[in-house]
Design a protein around this motif. Sequence first.
Motif, short mmCIF file in Angstrom:
data_model
loop_
_atom_site.label_atom_id
_atom_site.label_comp_id
_atom_site.label_asym_id
_atom_site.label_seq_id
_atom_site.Cartn_x
_atom_site.Cartn_y
_atom_site.Cartn_z
N ASP A 1 0.87 -1.17 0.00
CA ASP A 1 0.00 0.00 0.00
C ASP A 1 0.91 1.22 0.00
O ASP A 1 1.68 1.43 0.93
CB ASP A 1 -0.89 -0.02 1.25
N ASN B 1 1.60 3.71 2.93
CA ASN B 1 2.50 3.38 4.03
C ASN B 1 3.87 4.04 3.88
O ASN B 1 4.61 4.18 4.85
CB ASN B 1 2.71 1.87 4.10
N VAL C 1 4.23 -3.22 2.51
CA VAL C 1 3.32 -4.32 2.82
C VAL C 1 2.81 -4.24 4.26
O VAL C 1 1.62 -4.36 4.51
CB VAL C 1 4.00 -5.68 2.57
N PHE C 2 3.72 -4.02 5.21
CA PHE C 2 3.31 -4.11 6.61
C PHE C 2 2.96 -2.76 7.23
O PHE C 2 2.21 -2.70 8.20
CB PHE C 2 4.42 -4.73 7.46
N GLU D 1 4.57 0.80 11.56
CA GLU D 1 4.32 0.44 12.96
C GLU D 1 4.37 -1.06 13.18
O GLU D 1 4.80 -1.54 14.23
CB GLU D 1 2.97 1.00 13.41
N GLU D 2 3.89 -1.82 12.20
CA GLU D 2 3.92 -3.28 12.36
C GLU D 2 5.35 -3.79 12.32
O GLU D 2 5.71 -4.72 13.02
CB GLU D 2 3.08 -3.94 11.25
#
Lengths: 381, 411
Positions: free
Chosen positions: A168, A171, A238-239, A242-243
Amino acid sequence: MRSDREITMIQLGSVVSSSIIGVGILPLPLFAVRAGGAGAPLVAMLGSMIGFAGIWLLVALGKRFPRETFVQYSQSIVGKWPAAVGSLLIIVYFTVLTAFGAREFGEVVITSVLKNTPVEVTVIVMLLLTAVSCRQDLTAFAYIQYFYLPVILVPAWLIVILSLKNADFINLLPLWGNEPQGIWRGGLSIANLFQTSFVISCIIPAMKHPNKALIPCVWGTVLAGAMYVAIVAAAVGVFGAEEIRLLLWPTLELAKTTSLPANVLERMDAAFLSIWVTAVFTTLHCSYTLTVVSMADLFKLKDYRALPIFLLPLVFMLAMQPQSIVQMYTTIHFIGQLGLLLTIGYPAVLLLIALARGKRSDGVDRKSLEKNGLPDLPASD
Amino acid sequence: MTGNRWRRTACRIFPLLISFPLLGGCWDRLELEERAVILGVAVDDAESGPAEEGDVTHMPDFEPAPEQPMYRLTVQIALPGRIPLGPGGGGGGGGGTSKPSETVWIVGVTGHTIDDAMMNLQQKLSAPLFLGHLRVIVVSEKIARRGFSNLNDYLRRNPEVRRMAWMMISAGKAEEVIRTHPPLERVPTMYVISTLDNAARTGKFPQTFAGMFWSNSSKKGQEGVLPYVRLKEEQTLEIAGLAMFRSDRMVASSSPLQIAAYMGIKHINPGGYRGIVQIGGDSLTIYSTHRSSKIRVRIRDGQPAFTVDIGIEANVEEKSNESVSLSNETILRELEKIGGQSTQELYQGLVEKTQQYGSDIFGFGEYVRAKKPGFWNAQVKTKEKWQRMYKEASIDVNLKIHIRRIGMKAE
């Protein structure tokens, strides 16, 4: 024992690339995100530039002293004893780096795949492989690195490209991250991963044309740096930043969530790990070769073939020092930051002194060349 | 010379000898049929209490069990050799069978934490538990509303678990979802998976794997969503809406049609939902084939303001009677207008609901963080602050429907 000075430019470029891409590629997005949040790709790019500064210094020095290794020309620049101290520090530093690289490898393997295997076994297998390969001369060394580079690069790019499907773009915005003040520190910690490229200080004098070293080094760094930026960008895309802060090895998670189209492979982590083992090997091969070649130079040994095995128990014991994975990463980070002084600061000082004192041995200044003589010619053993 | 030769032979044999124990990977040798392969897990809260539990992970006198309500785990374990391979090949390899009850074994267990429950289960099973093929995680609404960071932590930490597993919230007891045995698939979890996979393929539901839920919950300007499922008569599993989260707690659920609104705002294709439009005494069903959306953010009076422009491509699918004819173009324009209004209300309803609960499932906050970093750094910065600010944010939805086709009937 050395080599017949037939390392080509392409081989030098591959050495640079595959020495940089190593065990650090797994936690790389985590380091970058901790420093720069969504601006992590920028951190990786900055780190690559700092890393290149170190490589450029070695190339510049290598040009002035085309037939000498780092240990040898540092002696003619700052004198015998000060140079010996510097060289010894470099040797110790890269011994530690080899040890911790192998340990980090072992930790990843026993956490993610071989959970019941003792960490000692995974570490010692990797170290044995490295030590045995280090017994070869530098031509063989360069050839091994050249041979494995596509094996590392192609699948890694494949993962990056395939993962774009899940990425995305939002991000990755804003490009400089939400807290840009950490970017400089982050750049330095990414530059840690570039330090193994110091091995070119031993490779340049073994080249056919040492004065043409810059172009392959630029290409090698660009190849590795682009890989780093791409992996960080893919992971953040992708993540989300923060992840990634919650993932110890985001690149591995990325491989886990990426699948080959048409249900060929549902998760790529097993495939990725096997490639990554190759990347770890080439990096350790570089740092350990640097250790033994520099040691042979410092102690004026003609033949360094016994050294890798001889040093192995020491390296293994060093590798076993960290008591936990958290301690291991803090130590690696701390030592790496200090190491930047050695691998970038020290060559910078040497180059400045060489410039000031007009030291060189590339035929421009006949006198110093005659005084020092050519570095040890290939001895027939 | 002979000594030399001996040495050389020894040098060659020694590496060979040590390479077998070192490189064989024998420490981790575990045959497929020796592991208990877990396909699905259901997490409920335990009603029975600690009575039926032996002390497996804790010593009651020294280190008392964690002070929290207990979990009840129901796991579905694949029976080795019984999972049929390939389509229809029932009789093959090891006597594959078509009865769901004979392909898997369903075991329930309680525990103070997820790992505690897993270990209680392990204590009762012969084979080591293996989570590498975990595909379905069902969590009961009660647990989800209480917050389930414990479960998320366990799954994130475990290297075997894949992020592509489907996680879902069940309206009733999660155990019942895991215990279904619909006749369509031979392995019960496969049925649950195919329900959601097909819903994603036909535009009925967005792909919300566990990994995506975790990523979205971690983001400062976004909350996670999960499928909200309900077990219905005859072992069918209904996708009853979206479970909306705030941090790690479920706060609300949506209606099934509101899933369409979520997917529209998030620009997820293909379109798959139908809507009924009342026009001139007739009611027509139109269905969307494609959704597009554009989210813009501005800062107005120190508050973020969003404009969402949505375009929906739709076709006519049925008419309830013959009072309207579709043969002229004006009636289609009329249909677009009336349909657009009611759809816009649907979208607005969902947005208002998420605002009411402070659960920004669309990630509007991420747009602020990404596009207006200056405002974000000065005013928001944390997840909690965005959750509060989201309630007050102004969000305008502009929606337009374009009807393109009317099927095979001329009018």
